[in-house]
Design an enzyme around this catalytic site. Structure first.
Site, mmCIF file in Angstrom:
data_model
loop_
_atom_site.group_PDB
_atom_site.id
_atom_site.type_symbol
_atom_site.label_atom_id
_atom_site.label_comp_id
_atom_site.label_asym_id
_atom_site.label_seq_id
_atom_site.Cartn_x
_atom_site.Cartn_y
_atom_site.Cartn_z
ATOM 1 N N THR A 84 5.781 -18.999 0.807
ATOM 2 C CA THR A 84 4.982 -18.872 -0.415
ATOM 3 C C THR A 84 5.581 -17.790 -1.318
ATOM 4 O O THR A 84 6.503 -17.084 -0.925
ATOM 5 C CB THR A 84 3.521 -18.494 -0.084
ATOM 6 O OG1 THR A 84 3.494 -17.158 0.425
ATOM 7 C CG2 THR A 84 2.912 -19.455 0.925
ATOM 8 N N HIS A 91 4.135 -15.091 -2.132
ATOM 9 C CA HIS A 91 3.567 -13.792 -1.759
ATOM 10 C C HIS A 91 4.664 -12.739 -1.600
ATOM 11 O O HIS A 91 4.518 -11.591 -2.033
ATOM 12 C CB HIS A 91 2.760 -13.944 -0.463
ATOM 13 C CG HIS A 91 2.091 -12.693 -0.024
ATOM 14 N ND1 HIS A 91 2.558 -11.938 1.026
ATOM 15 C CD2 HIS A 91 0.992 -12.058 -0.495
ATOM 16 C CE1 HIS A 91 1.772 -10.886 1.183
ATOM 17 N NE2 HIS A 91 0.813 -10.937 0.281
ATOM 18 N N GLU A 120 0.802 -1.221 0.000
ATOM 19 C CA GLU A 120 0.000 0.000 0.000
ATOM 20 C C GLU A 120 0.840 1.280 0.000
ATOM 21 O O GLU A 120 0.300 2.381 -0.147
ATOM 22 C CB GLU A 120 -0.951 0.009 1.208
ATOM 23 C CG GLU A 120 -2.042 -1.032 1.155
ATOM 24 C CD GLU A 120 -1.586 -2.455 1.513
ATOM 25 O OE1 GLU A 120 -2.239 -3.400 1.044
ATOM 26 O OE2 GLU A 120 -0.579 -2.612 2.240
#
Length: 153
Positions: free
Chosen positions: A86, A88, A58
């Site tokens: 992961t 991510h 963000e």
């Protein structure tokens, strides 16, 4: 041939700092290091605004809002992304880096990438003021210098 350099004087400059809340126990130290460095180089605390966002992903949006506001000479982006099991991590790191870089190029305002991308928590802690210095402080120095380089051009 002219050699254009920037000094490390922050007096009269205004800074926006965007910091991620995720991993705030590290990011608090990055933020403290950045603010301390800005003040030690002449910035006034009331010329430094901080905005907190949920995570590193963000950061670019708020950095762009700060950069386009006309209030700041530079925006410093701070966060920490620690690798997990992961993919991510890869997505967050790549998009945060691309977004922060794009804000600087689109706005012409210096936007400093201070998002730690580490393999483990130990590396992050080291870069937040223990063994490897404080990357928040280093980003503040970079912000001061690039603002002054741009003013000299």
């Amino acid at each position: 041939m002219a050699k254009i350099t920037g000094n490390l004087v922050a007096t009269g400059l205004k800074f926006g700092i965007v910091t991620a809340r995720f991993n705030d126990f590290i990011n608090d130290k990055l933020l403290s290091g950045a603010i301390d460095t800005l003040v030690r180089h002449g910035a006034y605390e009331n010329d430094i605004d901080t905005a907190w966002v949920p995570g590193a992903f963000e950061i670019p949006l708020v950095a762009k809002k700060m950069a386009t506001s006309g209030k700041y000479d530079a925006v410093i982006c701070l966060g920490t992304v620690i690798s997990g099991s992961t993919t991510h991590y890869d997505y967050v790191c790549n998009e945060a880096a691309k977004g922060i870089g794009a804000v600087a190029l689109e706005t012409g305002v210096p936007v400093i990438f201070g998002v730690l991308t580490t393999e483990n928590i130990e590396q992050a802690i080291e870069r937040a003021g223990t063994k490897a210095g404080n990357k928040g402080s280093e980003c503040a120095l970079g912000a001061i210098e690039i603002v002054n380089v741009l003013k000299a051009i």
